[in-house]
Design a protein around this motif. Structure first.
Motif, PDB file in Angstrom:
ATOM      1  N   MET A 262     -37.293 -10.799  33.121  1.00 12.62           N
ATOM      2  CA  MET A 262     -36.942 -11.480  31.789  1.00 12.62           C
ATOM      3  C   MET A 262     -36.143 -12.677  32.027  1.00 12.62           C
ATOM      4  O   MET A 262     -36.188 -13.685  31.310  1.00 12.62           O
ATOM      5  CB  MET A 262     -36.056 -10.458  30.936  1.00 12.62           C
ATOM      6  N   SER A 263     -35.927 -12.735  33.219  1.00  9.40           N
ATOM      7  CA  SER A 263     -34.949 -13.972  33.738  1.00  9.40           C
ATOM      8  C   SER A 263     -34.891 -13.879  35.229  1.00  9.40           C
ATOM      9  O   SER A 263     -34.443 -13.099  35.824  1.00  9.40           O
ATOM     10  CB  SER A 263     -33.874 -14.177  32.851  1.00  9.40           C
ATOM     11  N   GLU A 264     -34.834 -15.344  35.794  1.00  9.06           N
ATOM     12  CA  GLU A 264     -34.371 -15.408  37.215  1.00  9.06           C
ATOM     13  C   GLU A 264     -33.032 -15.383  37.632  1.00  9.06           C
ATOM     14  O   GLU A 264     -32.253 -15.229  38.660  1.00  9.06           O
ATOM     15  CB  GLU A 264     -34.953 -16.756  37.873  1.00  9.06           C
ATOM     16  N   THR A 265     -32.080 -15.787  36.456  1.00  8.18           N
ATOM     17  CA  THR A 265     -30.644 -15.927  36.591  1.00  8.18           C
ATOM     18  C   THR A 265     -30.133 -14.665  36.454  1.00  8.18           C
ATOM     19  O   THR A 265     -30.188 -13.830  35.263  1.00  8.18           O
ATOM     20  CB  THR A 265     -30.394 -16.876  35.327  1.00  8.18           C
ATOM     21  N   LYS A 266     -29.259 -14.203  37.340  1.00 11.29           N
ATOM     22  CA  LYS A 266     -28.798 -12.805  37.538  1.00 11.29           C
ATOM     23  C   LYS A 266     -27.839 -12.710  36.276  1.00 11.29           C
ATOM     24  O   LYS A 266     -27.634 -11.414  35.810  1.00 11.29           O
ATOM     25  CB  LYS A 266     -27.829 -12.653  38.749  1.00 11.29           C
ATOM     26  N   SER A 267     -26.953 -13.764  35.926  1.00 14.47           N
ATOM     27  CA  SER A 267     -26.019 -13.498  34.581  1.00 14.47           C
ATOM     28  C   SER A 267     -26.422 -13.057  33.389  1.00 14.47           C
ATOM     29  O   SER A 267     -26.296 -12.370  32.462  1.00 14.47           O
ATOM     30  CB  SER A 267     -25.184 -14.754  34.523  1.00 14.47           C
ATOM     31  N   GLU A 268     -27.971 -13.978  33.313  1.00  8.43           N
ATOM     32  CA  GLU A 268     -28.849 -13.434  31.919  1.00  8.43           C
ATOM     33  C   GLU A 268     -29.425 -12.144  32.016  1.00  8.43           C
ATOM     34  O   GLU A 268     -29.342 -11.404  31.047  1.00  8.43           O
ATOM     35  CB  GLU A 268     -29.958 -14.627  32.036  1.00  8.43           C
ATOM     36  N   GLN A 269     -29.732 -11.568  33.353  1.00 11.80           N
ATOM     37  CA  GLN A 269     -30.097 -10.332  33.443  1.00 11.80           C
ATOM     38  C   GLN A 269     -29.123  -9.206  32.958  1.00 11.80           C
ATOM     39  O   GLN A 269     -29.151  -8.450  32.236  1.00 11.80           O
ATOM     40  CB  GLN A 269     -30.573  -9.976  34.845  1.00 11.80           C
ATOM     41  N   GLU A 270     -27.763  -9.548  33.469  1.00 11.72           N
ATOM     42  CA  GLU A 270     -26.833  -8.844  33.381  1.00 11.72           C
ATOM     43  C   GLU A 270     -26.373  -8.657  31.713  1.00 11.72           C
ATOM     44  O   GLU A 270     -25.854  -7.699  31.165  1.00 11.72           O
ATOM     45  CB  GLU A 270     -25.610  -9.163  34.146  1.00 11.72           C
ATOM     46  N   GLY A 271     -26.444  -9.849  31.255  1.00 12.66           N
ATOM     47  CA  GLY A 271     -26.073 -10.245  29.655  1.00 12.66           C
ATOM     48  C   GLY A 271     -27.166  -9.218  29.034  1.00 12.66           C
ATOM     49  O   GLY A 271     -26.672  -8.430  28.062  1.00 12.66           O
ATOM     50  N   PHE A 272     -28.435  -9.385  29.374  1.00 16.59           N
ATOM     51  CA  PHE A 272     -29.288  -8.561  28.509  1.00 16.59           C
ATOM     52  C   PHE A 272     -29.219  -7.165  28.676  1.00 16.59           C
ATOM     53  O   PHE A 272     -29.409  -6.384  27.694  1.00 16.59           O
ATOM     54  CB  PHE A 272     -30.783  -9.187  28.935  1.00 16.59           C
ATOM     55  N   PHE A 273     -29.039  -6.878  29.905  1.00 18.41           N
ATOM     56  CA  PHE A 273     -28.726  -5.349  30.127  1.00 18.41           C
ATOM     57  C   PHE A 273     -27.398  -4.852  29.279  1.00 18.41           C
ATOM     58  O   PHE A 273     -27.655  -3.996  28.564  1.00 18.41           O
ATOM     59  CB  PHE A 273     -28.594  -5.127  31.638  1.00 18.41           C
TER      60      PHE A 273
END
Length: 67
Positions: free
Chosen positions: A1-12
């Motif tokens: 959904m994103s290459e950016t870890k912070s975006e992945q964590e935020g979406f999770f």
């Protein structure tokens, strides 16, 4: 959904939070305070999340083995 870890964590965290909040609110007891309009807004919000989940790619992560 994103290459950016912070975006992945935020979406999770967003999905996890919605699941905990909605499931706990409705699973443990019937909530007569939940109006039809609120239920529709919740469904609309989840409907925004589902295509993102559907298009996400799961990548296996490797953990270094230490001896």
């Amino acid at each position: 959904m994103s290459e950016t870890k912070s975006e992945q964590e935020g979406f999770f965290n967003l999905c996890h939070g919605v699941t905990l909040w909605f499931r706990n609110r409705t699973h443990h007891h019937l909530d007569a305070k939940l109006t039809r309009e609120e239920a529709l807004r919740i469904c609309a919000f989840i409907d925004l999340l589902l295509p993102i989940v559907d298009g996400a790619t799961v990548r296996a992560t490797t953990t270094p083995v230490t001896t």
